[in-house]
Motif scaffolding. Sequence first.
Motif, mmCIF file in Angstrom:
data_model
loop_
_atom_site.group_PDB
_atom_site.id
_atom_site.type_symbol
_atom_site.label_atom_id
_atom_site.label_comp_id
_atom_site.label_asym_id
_atom_site.label_seq_id
_atom_site.Cartn_x
_atom_site.Cartn_y
_atom_site.Cartn_z
ATOM 1 N N ASN A 77 4.774 3.452 0.242
ATOM 2 C CA ASN A 77 6.212 3.221 0.426
ATOM 3 C C ASN A 77 6.843 4.362 1.226
ATOM 4 O O ASN A 77 7.689 4.129 2.090
ATOM 5 C CB ASN A 77 6.923 3.084 -0.924
ATOM 6 C CG ASN A 77 6.540 1.831 -1.665
ATOM 7 O OD1 ASN A 77 6.051 0.870 -1.080
ATOM 8 N ND2 ASN A 77 6.749 1.834 -2.967
ATOM 9 N N ILE A 108 -3.456 -1.364 0.376
ATOM 10 C CA ILE A 108 -2.489 -0.910 -0.616
ATOM 11 C C ILE A 108 -1.188 -1.646 -0.364
ATOM 12 O O ILE A 108 -0.757 -1.799 0.773
ATOM 13 C CB ILE A 108 -2.273 0.614 -0.489
ATOM 14 C CG1 ILE A 108 -3.575 1.362 -0.763
ATOM 15 C CG2 ILE A 108 -1.181 1.086 -1.438
ATOM 16 C CD1 ILE A 108 -3.503 2.833 -0.436
ATOM 17 N N THR A 142 0.747 3.264 -4.195
ATOM 18 C CA THR A 142 1.860 2.420 -3.768
ATOM 19 C C THR A 142 3.057 3.278 -3.377
ATOM 20 O O THR A 142 3.686 3.032 -2.342
ATOM 21 C CB THR A 142 2.243 1.432 -4.884
ATOM 22 O OG1 THR A 142 1.118 0.602 -5.164
ATOM 23 C CG2 THR A 142 3.430 0.569 -4.493
ATOM 24 N N PRO A 202 5.680 -6.607 -7.647
ATOM 25 C CA PRO A 202 4.499 -6.106 -6.935
ATOM 26 C C PRO A 202 3.171 -6.491 -7.580
ATOM 27 O O PRO A 202 2.148 -6.531 -6.910
ATOM 28 C CB PRO A 202 4.682 -4.587 -6.923
ATOM 29 C CG PRO A 202 5.763 -4.283 -7.886
ATOM 30 C CD PRO A 202 6.565 -5.526 -8.076
ATOM 31 N N ARG A 212 -0.180 -7.359 -5.651
ATOM 32 C CA ARG A 212 -1.303 -6.465 -5.935
ATOM 33 C C ARG A 212 -2.538 -7.246 -6.374
ATOM 34 O O ARG A 212 -3.664 -6.825 -6.126
ATOM 35 C CB ARG A 212 -0.888 -5.451 -6.998
ATOM 36 C CG ARG A 212 -1.761 -4.227 -7.015
ATOM 37 C CD ARG A 212 -1.254 -3.148 -7.966
ATOM 38 N NE ARG A 212 -0.012 -2.589 -7.481
ATOM 39 C CZ ARG A 212 1.085 -2.451 -8.209
ATOM 40 N NH1 ARG A 212 1.103 -2.826 -9.467
ATOM 41 N NH2 ARG A 212 2.167 -1.931 -7.696
ATOM 42 N N ALA A 258 2.717 -2.023 -0.204
ATOM 43 C CA ALA A 258 3.890 -1.171 -0.018
ATOM 44 C C ALA A 258 5.117 -2.046 0.172
ATOM 45 O O ALA A 258 5.026 -3.153 0.695
ATOM 46 C CB ALA A 258 3.712 -0.266 1.202
#
Length: 165
Positions: free
Chosen positions: A148, A85, A144, A72, A76, A87
């Motif tokens: 999710n 953001i 995050t 990630p 990111r 996810a």
Amino acid sequence: MKDQRTVEGKRRAACGFARIAYQIVVVEKAARTRELAAALGLSSAALYGRLRGRSGFRPEEARALIRLVPDPRLIRYFADDSRHIVARRPVGQAGARSIEAATAETLREAIDILEVVTSALRDGGPLTHRHRALILSEVRQAETATANLRAAVEALSTSVATPRP
């Protein structure tokens, strides 16, 4: 000679994506560089040059790298200075267990924020740069985790047929 090293150093410092990719691929050994280079259609030397910031990743190479090394931090990098953001996309059939796991992850991350804030304020003085960085890091992780959870709930709600009145 000195001017060339200065320009090269600035170019390397400017490529944050390459720094992150280097950390993940070379330092943390998340992938074998020879196999990764082949999958990207590059020679090992060309991949290493990109990871060291000597040349830039082309957009399709960066996209393939993210697919091949699904860390990630790579994604990111592109979202950090935006309102977005990152996810995880739910894989397979999302069910109550995945929502439960995502909820637990969100709560753990919120508790981590509380622990960092409590520790930072325990001293009684103003927040230091280090405290601020730690708090923001924990907040990003909680964002995050919350994203999710939302993705898991949305995946479940799209897979469940709702009766029509």
